[in-house]
Design a protein around this motif. Structure first.
Motif, PDB file in Angstrom:
ATOM      1  N   SER A  72      70.954  18.579  98.994  1.00 40.01           N
ATOM      2  CA  SER A  72      71.150  18.097  97.516  1.00 40.01           C
ATOM      3  C   SER A  72      69.872  16.997  97.318  1.00 40.01           C
ATOM      4  N   PRO A  73      68.679  17.668  97.041  1.00 37.07           N
ATOM      5  CA  PRO A  73      67.639  16.902  96.605  1.00 37.07           C
ATOM      6  C   PRO A  73      67.967  16.148  95.312  1.00 37.07           C
ATOM      7  N   LYS A  74      68.558  16.763  94.519  1.00 36.16           N
ATOM      8  CA  LYS A  74      69.084  16.186  93.089  1.00 36.16           C
ATOM      9  C   LYS A  74      69.613  14.847  93.479  1.00 36.16           C
ATOM     10  N   SER A  75      70.237  14.482  94.525  1.00 38.02           N
ATOM     11  CA  SER A  75      70.623  13.138  94.648  1.00 38.02           C
ATOM     12  C   SER A  75      69.560  11.935  94.829  1.00 38.02           C
ATOM     13  N   PHE A  76      68.322  12.262  95.088  1.00 31.17           N
ATOM     14  CA  PHE A  76      67.340  11.477  95.201  1.00 31.17           C
ATOM     15  C   PHE A  76      66.246  11.375  94.276  1.00 31.17           C
ATOM     16  N   LEU A  77      66.730  12.098  93.409  1.00 26.72           N
ATOM     17  CA  LEU A  77      65.492  11.989  92.166  1.00 26.72           C
ATOM     18  C   LEU A  77      65.136  10.713  91.349  1.00 26.72           C
ATOM     19  N   GLY A  78      66.459   9.994  91.151  1.00 28.69           N
ATOM     20  CA  GLY A  78      66.347   8.789  90.362  1.00 28.69           C
ATOM     21  C   GLY A  78      66.185   7.655  91.259  1.00 28.69           C
ATOM     22  N   ALA A  79      66.228   7.799  92.854  1.00 27.54           N
ATOM     23  CA  ALA A  79      66.020   6.754  93.648  1.00 27.54           C
ATOM     24  C   ALA A  79      65.120   5.735  93.385  1.00 27.54           C
ATOM     25  N   SER A  80      65.478   4.301  93.496  1.00 27.22           N
ATOM     26  CA  SER A  80      64.574   3.143  93.283  1.00 27.22           C
ATOM     27  C   SER A  80      63.598   3.126  94.352  1.00 27.22           C
ATOM     28  N   GLY A  81      62.500   2.560  94.135  1.00 32.58           N
ATOM     29  CA  GLY A  81      61.345   2.023  95.095  1.00 32.58           C
ATOM     30  C   GLY A  81      60.787   3.473  95.901  1.00 32.58           C
ATOM     31  N   ILE A  82      60.789   4.705  95.329  1.00 28.69           N
ATOM     32  CA  ILE A  82      59.956   5.460  95.985  1.00 28.69           C
ATOM     33  C   ILE A  82      58.597   5.436  95.460  1.00 28.69           C
ATOM     34  N   GLY A 113      70.391  21.498  83.234  1.00 26.74           N
ATOM     35  CA  GLY A 113      71.569  20.490  83.181  1.00 26.74           C
ATOM     36  C   GLY A 113      70.895  19.173  83.899  1.00 26.74           C
ATOM     37  N   ARG A 114      71.449  18.128  83.235  1.00 22.96           N
ATOM     38  CA  ARG A 114      71.078  16.867  83.721  1.00 22.96           C
ATOM     39  C   ARG A 114      72.390  15.848  83.816  1.00 22.96           C
ATOM     40  N   PRO A 115      72.569  15.111  84.702  1.00 22.81           N
ATOM     41  CA  PRO A 115      73.872  14.212  84.476  1.00 22.81           C
ATOM     42  C   PRO A 115      73.463  13.005  83.613  1.00 22.81           C
ATOM     43  N   VAL A 116      74.632  12.189  82.918  1.00 19.24           N
ATOM     44  CA  VAL A 116      74.470  11.150  82.008  1.00 19.24           C
ATOM     45  C   VAL A 116      73.331  10.271  82.642  1.00 19.24           C
ATOM     46  N   ASN A 117      73.714   9.764  84.047  1.00 22.23           N
ATOM     47  CA  ASN A 117      72.773   9.047  84.620  1.00 22.23           C
ATOM     48  C   ASN A 117      72.613   9.549  85.957  1.00 22.23           C
ATOM     49  N   PHE A 118      71.402   9.485  86.636  1.00 21.77           N
ATOM     50  CA  PHE A 118      71.105   9.978  87.882  1.00 21.77           C
ATOM     51  C   PHE A 118      71.375   9.210  88.833  1.00 21.77           C
ATOM     52  N   GLN A 119      71.315   7.647  88.622  1.00 19.64           N
ATOM     53  CA  GLN A 119      71.818   6.572  89.385  1.00 19.64           C
ATOM     54  C   GLN A 119      73.002   6.072  88.818  1.00 19.64           C
ATOM     55  N   GLY A 120      73.527   5.254  89.705  1.00 15.11           N
ATOM     56  CA  GLY A 120      74.664   4.315  89.305  1.00 15.11           C
ATOM     57  C   GLY A 120      74.399   3.146  88.831  1.00 15.11           C
ATOM     58  N   LEU A 121      72.935   2.831  88.363  1.00 14.65           N
ATOM     59  CA  LEU A 121      72.632   1.493  88.052  1.00 14.65           C
ATOM     60  C   LEU A 121      72.376   1.638  86.601  1.00 14.65           C
ATOM     61  N   ASN A 122      72.743   2.694  85.758  1.00 14.42           N
ATOM     62  CA  ASN A 122      72.619   2.970  84.380  1.00 14.42           C
ATOM     63  C   ASN A 122      71.346   2.729  83.895  1.00 14.42           C
ATOM     64  N   GLU A 164      67.641   3.375  82.652  1.00 19.47           N
ATOM     65  CA  GLU A 164      66.809   4.304  82.085  1.00 19.47           C
ATOM     66  C   GLU A 164      65.494   4.711  82.827  1.00 19.47           C
ATOM     67  N   LEU A 165      64.971   3.629  83.567  1.00 17.19           N
ATOM     68  CA  LEU A 165      63.772   3.821  84.353  1.00 17.19           C
ATOM     69  C   LEU A 165      64.190   5.107  85.338  1.00 17.19           C
ATOM     70  N   SER A 166      65.293   5.016  85.873  1.00 13.62           N
ATOM     71  CA  SER A 166      65.720   5.926  87.150  1.00 13.62           C
ATOM     72  C   SER A 166      65.827   7.223  86.368  1.00 13.62           C
ATOM     73  N   ASN A 167      66.575   7.380  85.156  1.00 12.69           N
ATOM     74  CA  ASN A 167      66.553   8.282  84.632  1.00 12.69           C
ATOM     75  C   ASN A 167      65.211   9.401  84.313  1.00 12.69           C
ATOM     76  N   GLN A 168      64.325   8.445  83.568  1.00 16.09           N
ATOM     77  CA  GLN A 168      63.090   9.288  83.186  1.00 16.09           C
ATOM     78  C   GLN A 168      62.482   9.516  84.419  1.00 16.09           C
ATOM     79  N   GLN A 169      62.357   8.792  85.652  1.00 21.31           N
ATOM     80  CA  GLN A 169      61.685   9.290  86.923  1.00 21.31           C
ATOM     81  C   GLN A 169      62.377  10.584  87.286  1.00 21.31           C
ATOM     82  N   ALA A 170      63.566  10.964  87.173  1.00 23.20           N
ATOM     83  CA  ALA A 170      64.266  12.192  87.734  1.00 23.20           C
ATOM     84  C   ALA A 170      63.956  13.117  86.547  1.00 23.20           C
ATOM     85  N   LEU A 171      63.844  12.988  85.467  1.00 21.86           N
ATOM     86  CA  LEU A 171      63.626  14.059  84.380  1.00 21.86           C
ATOM     87  C   LEU A 171      61.975  14.358  84.510  1.00 21.86           C
TER      88      LEU A 171
END
Length: 455
Positions: free
Chosen positions: A115-125, A162-171, A173-180
């Motif tokens: 499930s690498p998709k779970s990590f794409l919006g992770a903070s602090g990478i 496809g993309r989720p509405v939010n990749f992380q639970g923190l809502n 936009e920085l995490s979303n942009q990182q994942a995209l």
């Protein structure tokens, strides 16, 4: 008939690709995987992924963009590949079920990602970690595109991912942009000439829309492996082709709650006690809970890093000096053999069994001799109460945004089969609950949208 336009579901649990010429959806069959490929990757060493991907791209004349992006680390990665071969190891990557098989041969001496998709919006990478996630995603995308080519289809050129509405639970936009950014770069490296994104619940709704004869307000609840996304959409016959897409959206929300989180809840609440999570230390102090949570949280990159770190090993070795804490030997074994994914898979199988039984037996003898854990349905239900309430909060917020109740609830996603989830939603909401293809709805909708914007 071949088709170069496709919808690409780069899912948390599974990946799939669909096409929709003349609005007729077809999910493609991969020669090595079938319709769905589990979202897993195996490598003998993480250092060789970059070099392996470069070799595959170079053989097809597609490597220039990737070579420029990885100029600094490419030489060392190619050396790692060469050394693997000289040492008698395979120098290939594996994907899907084959990746899991190879990981289970020796979990402590390999690189395995689920499930690498779970990590794409992770903070602090770090930038290097972000590049590594790009390489993983690009390798999976290239492999599936190659599978499509081998099956006789045209080379994929234009895709909607496809993309989720939010990749992380923190809502955030920085995490979303990182994942995209990671997914966009990976798609470019893999050879796709044009890539667009679509919210996954909207894609699922597009598939459902195909069967409608009149306009409806549809609450689409998409519970996937890593995220839960909810949208209120106006749907009707042929609305995809005749109405502006953004005008059909009355509200949307999403959070990183998915099937993996239900596995984690079962793991943490019902399996970890057998490894000592509820024991008391000398003097009556509670057991430190962090190592147990980090071990269970396989969708949390920082948590997994902490669990496999030296600090956790030293803590467990220190605690084991207290005789009454001997079950911790199982957790230390889990750390030593790097088997958190194996334990998570056992939790997932127990969850599946509990959909049709009142209890399930989990074999943990690979951690402690003869250790068997019986998981009761009531304990699983209690463990998941917070997750279910969070999904309800997402849905309530979307209904509030729309300022209207839904005519129907369309439930989709890999976790939509769960009787626990279905019963909870049926009891909470008055609208009828309908389902489509729980695994294929998103892929089909992505294919329809790809055809709409690219054809």
């Amino acid at each position: 008939m071949t088709h170069s336009i496709a919808g690409f579901d780069f899912g948390t649990s599974n990946c799939a690709i669909g096409i929709a010429p003349q609005q007729q959806v077809q999910l493609l069959n991969f020669p090595e995987h079938g319709t769905y490929m589990p979202s897993t990757l195996f490598a003998p060493q993480s250092e060789m992924i970059c070099g392996w991907l470069y070799q595959q791209l170079n053989a097809q004349g597609k490597a220039e963009a990737y070579r420029q992006a990885r100029n600094q680390q490419l030489a060392s990665s190619l050396r790692a590949l060469k050394e693997l071969k000289l040492d008698g190891y395979d120098e290939h990557l594996s994907f899907g079920k084959q990746a899991l098989k190879e990981y289970l041969v020796d979990p402590a001496d390999c690189y395995y990602v689920r499930s690498p998709k779970s990590f794409l919006g992770a903070s602090g990478i770090s930038q290097r970690q972000q590049q590594q996630f790009e390489d993983i995603a690009a390798a999976m995308m290239w492999h599936l595109a190659e599978q499509v080519r081998q099956s006789g289809q045209a080379e994929l050129e234009k895709v909607v991912i496809g993309r989720p509405v939010n990749f992380q639970g923190l809502n955030s936009e920085l995490s979303n942009q990182q994942a995209l950014n990671i997914l966009s770069n990976a798609a470019k490296f893999a050879g796709f000439k044009q890539t667009e994104f679509l919210y996954e619940p909207m894609a699922a709704g597009l598939s459902y829309q195909q069967q409608l004869e009149q306009e409806q307000r549809v609450l689409v609840i998409d519970i996937g492996g890593g995220t839960s996304d909810v949208s209120m959409l106006i749907m009707g016959p042929n609305y995809l082709a005749t109405r502006e897409h953004q005008d059909l959206v009355l509200g949307y929300n999403g959070e990183r709650i998915g099937g993996n989180d239900f596995d984690i809840a079962l793991n943490f609440e019902t399996l970890m006690p057998a490894l000592g999570s509820r024991l008391e230390l000398e003097g009556g102090q509670p057991m430190p809970i962090k190592p147990f949570w980090d071990a269970a949280a396989i969708n949390d990159f920082p948590a997994q890093t902490r669990f496999y770190g030296a600090d956790t090993r030293n803590l467990l070795q220190r605690l084991l000096k207290q005789a009454q804490l001997s079950p911790l030997k199982g957790l230390l074994q889990l750390h030593k053999e790097r088997q958190t994914y194996q334990l998570s898979a056992a939790a997932e199988q127990a969850k599946i069994a509990l959909s049709s039984a009142s209890s399930s037996q989990v074999d943990l003898s690979y951690l402690l001799d003869e250790l068997q854990v019986r998981v009761e349905l009531s304990a699983y239900q209690q463990a998941c109460e917070r997750l279910l309430n969070n999904i309800a909060m997402l849905s309530d917020e979307v209904i509030r945004q729309a300022q209207a109740q839904p005519d129907v609830i369309f439930l989709t996603g890999g976790s939509a089969n769960s009787p626990l989830i279905r019963d909870f939603l049926s009891q909470r909401y008055q609208a009828p609950l309908v389902s489509g293809d729980n695994f294929g709805s998103v892929t089909g909708g992505l294919a329809l949208w790809a055809e709409h914007i690219f054809a």
